[in-house]
Scaffold this active site. Structure first.
Site, PDB file in Angstrom:
ATOM      1  N   ARG A  44      -7.996  10.963  17.831  1.00  0.00           N
ATOM      2  CA  ARG A  44      -7.733  10.830  19.329  1.00  0.00           C
ATOM      3  C   ARG A  44      -7.404  12.074  20.176  1.00  0.00           C
ATOM      4  NH1 ARG A  44      -3.990   5.958  18.033  1.00  0.00           N
ATOM      5  NH2 ARG A  44      -3.477   7.475  16.448  1.00  0.00           N
ATOM      6  N   GLU A  46      -7.197  -4.008   5.852  1.00  0.00           N
ATOM      7  CA  GLU A  46      -6.918  -3.736   4.321  1.00  0.00           C
ATOM      8  C   GLU A  46      -6.048  -4.818   3.604  1.00  0.00           C
ATOM      9  OE1 GLU A  46      -6.234   0.448   3.737  1.00  0.00           O
ATOM     10  OE2 GLU A  46      -7.691   0.446   1.885  1.00  0.00           O
ATOM     11  N   ASP A  62      -5.510  14.318  14.171  1.00  0.00           N
ATOM     12  CA  ASP A  62      -5.786  12.985  14.747  1.00  0.00           C
ATOM     13  C   ASP A  62      -6.757  13.103  15.572  1.00  0.00           C
ATOM     14  OD1 ASP A  62      -3.656  10.216  15.248  1.00  0.00           O
ATOM     15  OD2 ASP A  62      -5.057  10.781  16.760  1.00  0.00           O
ATOM     16  N   ASN A 116       0.819  -1.244  -0.087  1.00  0.00           N
ATOM     17  CA  ASN A 116       0.004   0.072   0.164  1.00  0.00           C
ATOM     18  C   ASN A 116       1.022   1.170   0.091  1.00  0.00           C
ATOM     19  OD1 ASN A 116      -2.065   2.019   0.596  1.00  0.00           O
ATOM     20  ND2 ASN A 116      -2.944   0.535   2.028  1.00  0.00           N
ATOM     21  N   GLY A 147     -13.924   4.898  13.026  1.00  0.00           N
ATOM     22  CA  GLY A 147     -15.228   3.982  13.143  1.00  0.00           C
ATOM     23  C   GLY A 147     -15.060   3.025  14.166  1.00  0.00           C
ATOM     24  N   GLU A 148     -13.824   2.376  14.267  1.00  0.00           N
ATOM     25  CA  GLU A 148     -13.863   0.937  15.175  1.00  0.00           C
ATOM     26  C   GLU A 148     -13.478   1.454  16.595  1.00  0.00           C
ATOM     27  OE1 GLU A 148     -10.393  -1.392  13.729  1.00  0.00           O
ATOM     28  OE2 GLU A 148     -11.109  -0.800  11.736  1.00  0.00           O
ATOM     29  N   ASN A 149     -12.855   2.639  16.857  1.00  0.00           N
ATOM     30  CA  ASN A 149     -12.294   2.949  18.239  1.00  0.00           C
ATOM     31  C   ASN A 149     -13.300   3.876  18.824  1.00  0.00           C
ATOM     32  OD1 ASN A 149     -10.067   1.403  18.151  1.00  0.00           O
ATOM     33  ND2 ASN A 149      -9.359   2.251  16.411  1.00  0.00           N
ATOM     34  N   HIS A 198     -12.453   3.779  -1.279  1.00  0.00           N
ATOM     35  CA  HIS A 198     -12.543   2.892  -0.367  1.00  0.00           C
ATOM     36  C   HIS A 198     -13.569   1.570  -0.283  1.00  0.00           C
ATOM     37  CE1 HIS A 198     -12.327   6.560   2.742  1.00  0.00           C
ATOM     38  NE2 HIS A 198     -11.020   5.830   2.688  1.00  0.00           N
ATOM     39  N   ARG A 209      -2.381  -2.036  -3.812  1.00  0.00           N
ATOM     40  CA  ARG A 209      -3.648  -0.842  -3.666  1.00  0.00           C
ATOM     41  C   ARG A 209      -3.412   0.172  -4.530  1.00  0.00           C
ATOM     42  NH1 ARG A 209      -5.377   3.203   0.816  1.00  0.00           N
ATOM     43  NH2 ARG A 209      -7.229   3.676  -0.070  1.00  0.00           N
ATOM     44  N   ARG A 260      -8.857  16.473   4.556  1.00  0.00           N
ATOM     45  CA  ARG A 260      -9.517  17.098   3.542  1.00  0.00           C
ATOM     46  C   ARG A 260     -10.926  17.615   3.710  1.00  0.00           C
ATOM     47  NH1 ARG A 260      -9.057  11.037   0.709  1.00  0.00           N
ATOM     48  NH2 ARG A 260      -7.817  10.578   2.452  1.00  0.00           N
ATOM     49  N   LEU A 293     -14.425   5.267   8.495  1.00  0.00           N
ATOM     50  CA  LEU A 293     -14.094   6.395   9.096  1.00  0.00           C
ATOM     51  C   LEU A 293     -12.353   6.213   9.706  1.00  0.00           C
ATOM     52  CD1 LEU A 293     -17.039   7.165  11.289  1.00  0.00           C
ATOM     53  CD2 LEU A 293     -16.684   7.824   8.779  1.00  0.00           C
ATOM     54  N   GLY A 294     -11.573   6.669   8.589  1.00  0.00           N
ATOM     55  CA  GLY A 294      -9.879   6.775   9.087  1.00  0.00           C
ATOM     56  C   GLY A 294      -9.711   8.134   8.663  1.00  0.00           C
TER      57      GLY A 294
HETATM   58  P1  ADP Z   1      -5.750   5.642   7.673  1.00  0.00           P
HETATM   59  O1  ADP Z   1      -6.815   6.070   6.718  1.00  0.00           O
HETATM   60  O2  ADP Z   1      -4.618   6.485   7.660  1.00  0.00           O
HETATM   61  O3  ADP Z   1      -5.590   4.040   7.313  1.00  0.00           O
HETATM   62  P2  ADP Z   1      -7.047   4.816  10.051  1.00  0.00           P
HETATM   63  O4  ADP Z   1      -7.889   3.905   9.630  1.00  0.00           O
HETATM   64  O5  ADP Z   1      -5.801   3.915  10.727  1.00  0.00           O
HETATM   65  O6  ADP Z   1      -6.219   5.803   9.024  1.00  0.00           O
HETATM   66  O7  ADP Z   1      -7.553   5.995  11.211  1.00  0.00           O
HETATM   67  C1  ADP Z   1      -6.693   6.824  11.470  1.00  0.00           C
HETATM   68  C2  ADP Z   1      -7.817   7.668  12.570  1.00  0.00           C
HETATM   69  O8  ADP Z   1      -8.067   6.892  13.495  1.00  0.00           O
HETATM   70  C3  ADP Z   1      -6.780   8.801  13.228  1.00  0.00           C
HETATM   71  O9  ADP Z   1      -7.743  10.170  13.196  1.00  0.00           O
HETATM   72  C4  ADP Z   1      -6.834   8.280  14.507  1.00  0.00           C
HETATM   73  O10 ADP Z   1      -6.776   9.239  15.415  1.00  0.00           O
HETATM   74  C5  ADP Z   1      -8.230   7.562  14.614  1.00  0.00           C
HETATM   75  N1  ADP Z   1      -8.176   6.663  15.657  1.00  0.00           N
HETATM   76  C6  ADP Z   1      -7.241   5.541  16.025  1.00  0.00           C
HETATM   77  N2  ADP Z   1      -7.559   5.154  17.259  1.00  0.00           N
HETATM   78  C7  ADP Z   1      -8.582   5.755  17.856  1.00  0.00           C
HETATM   79  C8  ADP Z   1      -9.144   5.828  19.053  1.00  0.00           C
HETATM   80  N3  ADP Z   1      -8.922   4.957  20.145  1.00  0.00           N
HETATM   81  N4  ADP Z   1     -10.031   6.824  19.367  1.00  0.00           N
HETATM   82  C9  ADP Z   1     -10.610   7.678  18.518  1.00  0.00           C
HETATM   83  N5  ADP Z   1      -9.794   7.667  17.187  1.00  0.00           N
HETATM   84  C10 ADP Z   1      -9.117   6.979  17.019  1.00  0.00           C
END
Ligand code: ADP
Length: 399
Positions: free
Chosen positions: A277, A381, A275, A10, A325-327, A172, A83, A233, A201-202
């Site tokens: 977090r 991925e 970021d 990737n 989305g996961e976290n 995506h 990718r 973006r 959501l990343g």
């Molecule tokens: P990419 O598109 O670069 O692959 P990821 O899918 O890894 O990105 O997502 C990155 C985003 O997820 C960042 O904004 C990061 O802060 C957020 N993230 C990761 N862990 C957490 C968490 N525990 N709580 C909230 N957001 C998180």
């Protein structure tokens, strides 16, 4: 396991992720990440090691590090899979790479100037290092080839749009397809039995309406700039705004591109923090601009989910994936609470726990009486890309 691993590459504009994947179960037999390329502070990790300095040049760095990753496993690798963000109209399935394919990809670079050129570099480099293997391109746009005309067409003069291939392509796709597949497995049904709204959501973010396994609408458009608020973006804008910036504020075309892709979104709204977090943390500690930024992010996400639910008319499930989305239980809570009239009844506890164990890929956050079920799905991925090429392995010839 002889000759069964797929080397998944990737190759992004500032980072490169490489995984040696066992496609049957997604197990990673080795990983390399090179980050912060072009910043003067590039570093790498092999198999999760502590970061070490690497040349700031992507090609040089990968040339040095890939042999170290492959090490004694070179003979276990049967193919590489890359990718590629934009496959235009031509590439709708994983494609065995040839010189001709690389030329065609190069011709699509104007549609994804930040994404396609590095991917092409990555393919060439891997092909040079592993000349005897077949190399595949896997496209983020391919899953969206089923979006109907009314959802893929912008209201521009038709001849002009046709000439410049202006249409909604969507992105995506590898992640959305993998996610709905995981949810279907979790429910023990086929993905063609389900209507799902999928939220990736990343760093980049998109929503996709999936009707019985087929993408019928998505928030990203001709490029990955349209749609939701993202890390840097801007997502949706009144199209007059970039014109105004050029006419009234003296921005050049390149400066507008830089502004909208790298300095906007959460980064622009918070005044420098991208970021998620860190933004959540700052908002908790009372930072008003971070709190507002989260509200703006959630509002746009809610609007997009609502419009995709409407496209499906009825949906069985809403699913969250990607780093946010996961976290972020907080984001899921904001959305679930505001969809109560759409039939969402979520469990606070389940939502806060998210995906309970590292082996589990999907978990539900809604309670038994919820009419619209909500899931969290762990993205993988590299596995998604590897699985894509398996059906094509027998047809392969070398570059
Ligand atoms: P990419 O598109 O670069 O692959 P990821 O899918 O890894 O990105 O997502 C990155 C985003 O997820 C960042 O904004 C990061 O802060 C957020 N993230 C990761 N862990 C957490 C968490 N525990 N709580 C909230 N957001 C998180």
């Amino acid at each position: 396991m002889k000759n069964s691993l797929i080397l998944v590459v990737n190759f992004g504009s500032t980072s490169i992720k490489v995984d040696l994947v066992e496609p049957n179960n997604g197990e990673s037999q080795g990983s390399l990440s090179i980050e912060r390329l072009g910043s003067g502070k590039a570093f790498f990790r092999i198999n999760g090691s502590t970061p070490s300095v690497t040349p700031d040049n992507a090609v040089l760095s990968l040339q040095q590090l890939l042999p170290a990753l492959l090490d004694s496993r070179r003979d276990s690798v049967c193919a590489s899979a890359h990718r590629v963000v934009h496959g235009g109209k031509q590439f709708t399935t994983p494609t065995l790479v040839s010189e001709r394919v690389l030329e065609q990809l190069d011709q699509l670079s104007h549609l994804a100037p930040l994404h396609n050129p590095p991917a092409i570099t990555g393919i060439r480099l891997t092909a040079d290092l592993l000349p005897d293997l077949p190399h595949f391109a896997v496209f983020d746009t391919a899953f969206h080839r089923t979006i109907p005309l009314e959802a893929s067409t912008y209201a521009l003069p038709r001849a002009l749009a046709k000439k410049h291939e202006i249409q909604r392509y969507g992105f995506h796709g590898i992640s959305h397809a993998f996610t709905i597949d995981q949810v279907a497995r979790h429910l023990n049904v086929r993905s063609t039995d389900l209507k799902i709204v999928s939220c990736h959501l990343g760093g980049g973010c998109s929503v996709c309406a999936v009707n019985r396994g087929k993408s019928v609408g998505t928030s990203m458009g001709m490029t990955p700039l349209e749609g939701l608020v993202m890390s840097t973006r801007c997502g949706d804008l009144d199209p007059a705004i970039p014109l105004l910036l050029q006419k009234e504020a003296g921005y050049s075309v390149d400066e507008v591109q830089e502004l909208l892709t790298k300095q906007s979104g959460l980064m622009g709204l918070t005044g420098g923090v991208s970021d998620f977090r860190d933004i959540e943390q700052a908002a908790l500690q009372g930072d008003e601009s971070c709190r507002q930024s989260l509200d703006i992010f959630c509002h746009r996400l809610l609007q997009s989910i609502g419009s995709h639910l409407a496209v499906l008319n009825h949906a069985d499930a809403l699913v969250f994936t990607g780093g946010i989305g996961e976290n972020s239980w907080w984001v899921r809570q904001q959305i679930c609470e505001r969809l109560s009239n759409f039939g969402v009844q979520y469990s606070r506890l389940r939502n806060e726990i998210g995906i309970p164990s590292s082996e589990q890929l999907v978990s539900e956050v809604t309670s038994a009486e919820s009419r619209l079920r909500v899931f969290v799905s762990r993205s993988n991925e590299a596995w998604a890309i590897a699985k894509n090429v398996v059906p094509y392995l027998n047809k392969s010839v070398k570059l």
